[in-house]
Scaffold this motif. Structure first.
Motif: not given
Length: 322
Positions: A126-129, A259-265, A301-302, A273-277
């Motif tokens: 999910x974090x490629x790139x 840390x100012x990340x661009x993405x949380x995985x 993202x998951x 639970x996907x989008x419910x979470x």
């Protein structure tokens, strides 16, 4: 194919999972053993690792294998050779790489399992790139890893990423680490089950459907049962998952400030639970983010690689020398 395979070993609380992994992140062969009980000697765990490696080597041409990577749930020192502490095992200041050196004739790399999973998601998932990533695993507790400028950040002593033990509620619930108010007491599988049990113990009628799923057996209540109920529309289970999501968002806002990340995985069992979470987590994140409205926001993202992330990442870290 020569030279493009690595073996990854992921050591968890209940199982030791191994795999032969190619340079595209595909698992060619698998091996599995039960994790030895923590009361056994360290050598029993090392025997289990060697048995997994030997089983896998019998399925490939050994000339195609370049390295062996081990991901362990615990504190791994900055030398990436010594396990300082593993809560589910008897390892205490264990010189794991040295112990295996005479038994596995390939370079061996040791790392924390969350670092391994994060590297797998960054390389193949999910974090490629992405150059600045925080990976959070929601299981019994909360694990985590940090990637900055495309590199895993392990800290001065090798044990960075223990995000689950940030204090977010002063004087809050007691944590197994010895402190109070740790994040994992509010945003983990254990927290989910604890809150469900509290509602049941209070005699709340809204948990009748959830109790029905258990056949009245409260001992059968666990995170997957609640998650499945939420996905199938049970309103109480959905409420409980949303509360976990709220706390998840609060903690991520704190991490974004640092840390100012661009993405949380987000990975781990609760992420099923996907989008419910993730929906409630994104909303809470936006509410709590410092400087909200005047700064870019990290995406949330998951994870994509599921339970295989640890062994894939351990193999790739070993292969790449990261």
């Amino acid at each position: 194919m020569s030279g493009n395979l690595a073996i990854g070993i992921d050591i968890g609380g209940t199982k030791v999972a191994g795999g032969v992994v190619d340079d595209r992140g595909a698992i060619r062969h698998r091996s599995r053993r039960d994790t030895p009980h923590r009361s056994t000697s360290p050598s029993v765990v090392e025997d289990t690792i060697v048995a997994c490696v030997e089983e896998l080597l019998a399925l490939v041409d050994p000339a195609d294998v370049v390295a062996v990577g081990i991901g362990a749930a615990g504190f791994v020192a900055e030398d990436r050779a010594t396990v300082l502490f593993a809560p589910h095992l008897s390892w205490r200041q264990e010189p794991l790489r040295a112990q295996l050196a005479g038994r596995i004739p390939w370079p061996v790399t040791v790392d924390n399992d969350a670092n391994a999973a994060a590297w797998a998601e960054r390389t193949f998932g999910a974090a490629r790139g992405e150059s600045h990533v925080i990976v959070i695993t929601l299981g019994t507790g909360i694990g985590g890893a940090l990637i900055i400028d495309g590199q895993v950040q392990r800290g001065r002593h090798g044990i960075a990423g223990e995000f689950g033990h940030m204090q977010i509620v002063p004087g809050g619930a007691r944590c197994e680490c010895g402190n109070r108010g740790c994040w994992e007491q509010y945003a983990s599988g254990n927290a989910l089950v604890r809150e469900a049990r509290a509602m049941i113990s209070a005699g709340s009628p809204v948990v009748a459907d959830l109790l029905g799923r258990l056949g009245g057996d409260l001992a059968a209540l666990n995170g997957p049962v609640i998650t499945d109920a939420a996905r199938e529309g049970d309103p109480t289970a959905r409420e409980l998952i949303a509360e976990i999501g709220d706390w998840l968002g609060v903690g991520m806002a704190n991490l974004a400030a640092a840390f100012d990340p661009g993405l949380f995985v987000i990975g781990g069992g609760v992420s099923a639970a996907d989008e419910l979470l993730l929906g409630p987590a994104r909303e809470a994140f936006k509410r709590q983010l410092p400087g909200r409205g005047y700064r870019p926001e990290a995406r949330i993202v998951r994870a994509q690689l599921g339970a295989d992330a640890g062994l894939i990442g351990a193999a790739e870290l070993a292969r790449s020398g990261r």
